[in-house]
Scaffold this motif. Structure first.
Motif, PDB file in Angstrom:
ATOM      1  N   ALA A  32       6.769 -46.744  43.609  1.00  0.00           N
ATOM      2  CA  ALA A  32       5.761 -46.125  42.748  1.00  0.00           C
ATOM      3  C   ALA A  32       4.509 -46.995  42.651  1.00  0.00           C
ATOM      4  N   ILE A  33       4.698 -48.324  42.605  1.00  0.00           N
ATOM      5  CA  ILE A  33       3.538 -49.231  42.544  1.00  0.00           C
ATOM      6  C   ILE A  33       2.756 -49.193  43.852  1.00  0.00           C
ATOM      7  N   GLN A  34       3.450 -49.207  44.973  1.00  0.00           N
ATOM      8  CA  GLN A  34       2.778 -49.215  46.268  1.00  0.00           C
ATOM      9  C   GLN A  34       1.996 -47.933  46.513  1.00  0.00           C
ATOM     10  N   HIS A  35       2.538 -46.793  46.060  1.00  0.00           N
ATOM     11  CA  HIS A  35       1.867 -45.514  46.304  1.00  0.00           C
ATOM     12  C   HIS A  35       0.998 -45.076  45.128  1.00  0.00           C
ATOM     13  N   ASN A  36       0.826 -45.961  44.163  1.00  0.00           N
ATOM     14  CA  ASN A  36      -0.031 -45.685  43.004  1.00  0.00           C
ATOM     15  C   ASN A  36       0.395 -44.393  42.299  1.00  0.00           C
ATOM     16  N   GLN A  37       1.694 -44.290  42.032  1.00  0.00           N
ATOM     17  CA  GLN A  37       2.251 -43.105  41.375  1.00  0.00           C
ATOM     18  C   GLN A  37       2.984 -43.499  40.096  1.00  0.00           C
ATOM     19  N   LEU A  38       2.367 -44.354  39.321  1.00  0.00           N
ATOM     20  CA  LEU A  38       2.989 -44.836  38.097  1.00  0.00           C
ATOM     21  C   LEU A  38       2.886 -43.794  36.987  1.00  0.00           C
ATOM     22  N   ALA A  39       3.981 -43.594  36.290  1.00  0.00           N
ATOM     23  CA  ALA A  39       3.968 -42.724  35.114  1.00  0.00           C
ATOM     24  C   ALA A  39       3.349 -43.482  33.942  1.00  0.00           C
ATOM     25  N   HIS A  40       2.930 -42.728  32.922  1.00  0.00           N
ATOM     26  CA  HIS A  40       2.313 -43.384  31.760  1.00  0.00           C
ATOM     27  C   HIS A  40       3.359 -43.827  30.743  1.00  0.00           C
ATOM     28  N   ALA A  41       4.612 -43.364  30.873  1.00  0.00           N
ATOM     29  CA  ALA A  41       5.666 -43.756  29.922  1.00  0.00           C
ATOM     30  C   ALA A  41       7.000 -43.809  30.652  1.00  0.00           C
ATOM     31  N   ILE A 168      10.627 -37.075  22.541  1.00  0.00           N
ATOM     32  CA  ILE A 168      10.277 -38.365  23.158  1.00  0.00           C
ATOM     33  C   ILE A 168      10.800 -38.393  24.592  1.00  0.00           C
ATOM     34  N   LEU A 169      12.032 -37.925  24.796  1.00  0.00           N
ATOM     35  CA  LEU A 169      12.624 -37.944  26.141  1.00  0.00           C
ATOM     36  C   LEU A 169      11.801 -37.123  27.123  1.00  0.00           C
ATOM     37  N   SER A 170      11.271 -35.989  26.661  1.00  0.00           N
ATOM     38  CA  SER A 170      10.528 -35.124  27.571  1.00  0.00           C
ATOM     39  C   SER A 170       9.192 -35.721  27.984  1.00  0.00           C
ATOM     40  N   ARG A 171       8.711 -36.739  27.282  1.00  0.00           N
ATOM     41  CA  ARG A 171       7.426 -37.347  27.601  1.00  0.00           C
ATOM     42  C   ARG A 171       7.565 -38.611  28.447  1.00  0.00           C
ATOM     43  N   CYS A 172       8.805 -38.983  28.783  1.00  0.00           N
ATOM     44  CA  CYS A 172       9.043 -40.241  29.491  1.00  0.00           C
ATOM     45  C   CYS A 172       9.706 -39.990  30.836  1.00  0.00           C
ATOM     46  N   GLN A 173       9.509 -40.947  31.733  1.00  0.00           N
ATOM     47  CA  GLN A 173      10.258 -40.974  32.995  1.00  0.00           C
ATOM     48  C   GLN A 173      11.490 -41.853  32.754  1.00  0.00           C
ATOM     49  N   ILE A 174      12.665 -41.261  32.874  1.00  0.00           N
ATOM     50  CA  ILE A 174      13.892 -41.916  32.414  1.00  0.00           C
ATOM     51  C   ILE A 174      14.580 -42.621  33.575  1.00  0.00           C
ATOM     52  N   PHE A 175      14.982 -43.871  33.346  1.00  0.00           N
ATOM     53  CA  PHE A 175      15.737 -44.661  34.319  1.00  0.00           C
ATOM     54  C   PHE A 175      17.040 -45.089  33.650  1.00  0.00           C
ATOM     55  N   ASP A 176      18.161 -44.723  34.239  1.00  0.00           N
ATOM     56  CA  ASP A 176      19.486 -45.073  33.703  1.00  0.00           C
ATOM     57  C   ASP A 176      20.020 -46.300  34.432  1.00  0.00           C
ATOM     58  N   PHE A 177      20.170 -47.390  33.693  1.00  0.00           N
ATOM     59  CA  PHE A 177      20.737 -48.623  34.245  1.00  0.00           C
ATOM     60  C   PHE A 177      22.260 -48.534  34.176  1.00  0.00           C
ATOM     61  N   LYS A 178      22.927 -49.049  35.178  1.00  0.00           N
ATOM     62  CA  LYS A 178      24.385 -49.001  35.238  1.00  0.00           C
ATOM     63  C   LYS A 178      24.958 -50.397  34.983  1.00  0.00           C
ATOM     64  N   ARG A 179      26.226 -50.439  34.672  1.00  0.00           N
ATOM     65  CA  ARG A 179      26.900 -51.724  34.487  1.00  0.00           C
ATOM     66  C   ARG A 179      26.942 -52.477  35.814  1.00  0.00           C
ATOM     67  N   ILE A 180      26.829 -53.778  35.714  1.00  0.00           N
ATOM     68  CA  ILE A 180      26.838 -54.613  36.912  1.00  0.00           C
ATOM     69  C   ILE A 180      28.292 -54.804  37.345  1.00  0.00           C
ATOM     70  N   THR A 181      28.558 -54.577  38.612  1.00  0.00           N
ATOM     71  CA  THR A 181      29.929 -54.686  39.114  1.00  0.00           C
ATOM     72  C   THR A 181      30.387 -56.140  39.091  1.00  0.00           C
ATOM     73  N   ASN A 182      31.707 -56.318  39.103  1.00  0.00           N
ATOM     74  CA  ASN A 182      32.257 -57.673  39.084  1.00  0.00           C
ATOM     75  C   ASN A 182      31.870 -58.465  40.332  1.00  0.00           C
ATOM     76  N   ASN A 183      31.811 -57.800  41.479  1.00  0.00           N
ATOM     77  CA  ASN A 183      31.430 -58.515  42.708  1.00  0.00           C
ATOM     78  C   ASN A 183      30.005 -59.041  42.623  1.00  0.00           C
ATOM     79  N   ASP A 184      29.074 -58.212  42.123  1.00  0.00           N
ATOM     80  CA  ASP A 184      27.692 -58.670  41.974  1.00  0.00           C
ATOM     81  C   ASP A 184      27.596 -59.802  40.963  1.00  0.00           C
ATOM     82  N   THR A 185      28.371 -59.706  39.891  1.00  0.00           N
ATOM     83  CA  THR A 185      28.355 -60.776  38.881  1.00  0.00           C
ATOM     84  C   THR A 185      28.870 -62.081  39.467  1.00  0.00           C
TER      85      THR A 185
END
Length: 615
Positions: A32-41, A168-185
């Motif tokens: 999104a940063i490279q293509h200049n397509q940033l959301a406002h929220a 509020i949800l309808s005005r934002c671009q939502i990103f869902d973070f997931k739990r970090i796996t044990n292997n990555d930890t």
């Protein structure tokens, strides 16, 4: 001595590539940063310690970087990046919504949005724990969040997405973070201990990763504690000791004793575990998780679901092959029930010991047999099951005169016909009505003691054509009984309902209840459903009159329609509300004061006699 910085802060990621376990989000943001397509929220949501605030800060630094790298990362060398790294950037504002959740705090934030940045392209506002904002604060934030200035970007972070308003949800671009796996930890912890020069076993790091439950911040905090506890050497044993975790060897040994039905050894092992300070619920939960892992390993294809330290998978698989599947499933049920009732138990040690006793004799209780090569639970009884039958005695009618001589008892009537379709009631009568063609269940009430016996030889299937029970009864008792079918229930019908209503009003007149009868005649009836109607009256007193007759009234109408499901509701017209008399709204003291005001001699009498009235 230099000030100590905890690992969670010292090794906080400074670029998108260093964020652990969230590649699906970091890749999207870089593109999104490279293509200049940033959301406002933006709305970053997910469990604790997985990188929400970290990604928000990296995004804020990257979009203001003066020398953006081709891969979408910040350069960390320009003035904007340096000021951000030093914490003195004026283009980034962080608000902790947990402690600043009022309308005034949001209004102050909105006032700051009006001012353009002095340096850089964007002013970034990071609102952490945004779900803590009040409803009024959310509403004050709506307009600015929907149409902010071109230079303003909002990043909201929360661990409880469901508490945020849909507007509020309808005005934002939502990103869902997931739990970090044990292997990555584990991989990230290995990099850190290598940089810090700490000697750590991989099994110990795996235990830390399991204990953190996908939270990188927790795993780094646990690592710092264990390093301080062990003076720089992290081993599997001292990690178990510090985290108060039971070694899997205890569970393997306990399972072996239970399969061998060695109750004494199992009880002594639990006593050893208890003396080490492990509570009963921890033992129950750990053993249940251990049996779950064994159940997973029964099929080697599912062994990838096994989440244990390295080197233990082979032992789990070998033990699972030698343990019956029925034992594992039944043991899990026992442990689950015991854990649910653990908090209510007064003697908690005895509660756990009872579970161990059940598990010890579980192998003996489950009997298995082989059926075409598969294991099935053995049936309790393979042959036919005997059951008792009891003869139904006929009821004798009351005799008009008593006879001193003993009379023979009435014969027994065995009813063995199959119950079908409808129910009929048989009553004594002189003649029988025309025969019904439908099979019914009948109740026989003889009127004399000389009742013939219903012989089984006349049953259907014994050489005669198949007859219903009712046909057989008519054949034997047709001249002595009236056999009637129960009438079908009728739905409410306006004309019949009004007729029954008028009949009940006439009964009230006969009982000299003229006021109640007039109330019944003034009421308005309205059928709402097949078995429900409403009664509308004009005053509360009229409602009281009908409610006093409710029990008898509903029974009268149910009998009239032959429908016991009929009910009604009484409504009072709201346009004309009756005012109750004043004396009905007063309490005892108020009534006495009113009387004393009207008749002063009453008060004088009370005062002269020094009476203490019980109000």
């Amino acid at each position: 001595m230099d000030k100590f910085i905890v690992s969670a802060r010292k090794y906080r990621p400074q670029a998108f590539d260093t964020v652990v376990g969230q590649q699906h989000i970091t890749t999207t943001l870089k593109n999104a940063i490279q293509h200049n397509q940033l959301a406002h929220a933006f709305l970053f949501c997910g469990p604790r310690g997985v990188g929400k605030t970290t990604c928000a800060r990296i995004l804020a630094k990257t979009i203001n970087c003066e020398n953006l790298q081709p891969d979408g990362e910040a350069c960390n060398e320009c003035n904007s990046c340096k000021s951000f790294n030093d914490g003195i950037s004026l283009n980034i504002h962080e608000l902790d919504a947990a402690s600043n959740n009022s309308v005034d705090d949001i209004r102050s934030l909105v006032e700051q949005v009006r001012f353009a940045p002095q340096a850089g392209k964007y002013k970034v506002y990071i609102v952490d724990e945004v779900h803590m904002l009040s409803s009024s604060a959310f509403n004050a934030f709506l307009k600015t969040l929907e149409e902010p200035p071109s230079y303003a970007i909002f990043i909201l972070a929360t661990t409880e997405k469901h508490k945020i308003l849909p507007t509020i949800l309808s005005r934002c671009q939502i990103f869902d973070f997931k739990r970090i796996t044990n292997n990555d930890t584990v991989l990230h912890l290995e990099e850190i201990v290598q940089k810090e020069g700490i000697q750590a076993e991989k099994a110990a790091l795996q235990v830390i990763a399991q204990k953190s439950e996908g939270c990188m911040r927790d795993s780094l905090s646990i690592l710092d504690k264990i390093v301080s506890f062990t003076n720089g050497t992290v081993t599997y044993q001292n990690t178990l000791e510090h985290l108060n975790i039971l070694d899997h060897d205890y569970y393997f040994q306990l399972l072996q004793y239970l399969l061998q039905q060695d109750l004494a050894a199992a009880m002594l092992l639990y006593d050893e575990i208890n003396r080490k300070g492990f509570e009963g619920d921890l033992v129950l939960n750990g053993f249940a998780e251990f049996l779950r892992n064994l159940l997973v390993c029964v099929n080697e294809k599912a062994a990838i679901l096994l989440d244990v330290v390295e080197g233990m998978q082979t032992k789990y698989i070998s033990v699972a092959k030698s343990t019956s599947l029925s034992f594992l499933v039944s043991a899990l049920n026992i442990l689950n029930e015991t854990e649910i009732n653990y908090k209510m138990a007064r003697n908690k040690r005895l509660h756990v010991e009872m579970a161990i006793i059940k598990l010890n004799f579980l192998q003996q209780a489950i009997e298995l047999t082989t059926d075409n090569g598969s294991m099935v639970k053995k049936k309790r009884i393979d042959g036919p099951i005997a059951y008792k039958t009891k003869a139904i005695n006929t009821l004798q009618a009351k005799q008009a005169t008593t006879d001193s001589a003993a009379k023979p008892t009435a014969p027994k009537l065995l009813i063995e016909e199959q119950v079908t379709k409808k129910t009929a009631t048989v009553k004594p009568f002189s003649a029988a009505p025309p025969q019904s063609q439908q099979s019914v269940t009948a109740t026989v009430i003889p009127i004399s003691t000389n009742t013939p016996t219903y012989n089984k030889a006349t049953e259907p299937g014994n050489g005669s054509p198949k007859k219903s029970l009712l046909d057989g009864l008519r054949q034997k008792y047709g001249s002595e009984y009236l056999i009637e079918e129960i009438k079908e229930a009728e739905a409410l019908e306006t004309a019949k309902l009004k007729r029954l209503w008028e009949e009940y009003a006439l009964k009230m007149d006969e009982q000299l209840k003229h006021s109640a009868a007039n109330t019944f005649r003034m009421a308005r009836l309205q059928i709402e459903a097949d078995n429900f109607f409403t009664i509308t009256v004009d005053a509360l007193t009229q409602q009281k009159f009908i409610e006093q007759e409710k029990t008898l009234l509903v029974d009268f109408i149910q009998v009239g329609f032959n429908n016991r499901s009929i009910s009604f509701k009484i409504l009072v017209e709201t346009s004309e509300q009756e005012e109750l008399p004043a004396h009905l709204t007063m309490n005892s003291r108020q009534r006495f004061d009113k009387i004393a005001e009207m008749y002063p001699l009453v008060k004088e009498l009370r005062d002269r006699l020094k009476l203490e009235l019980d109000y």
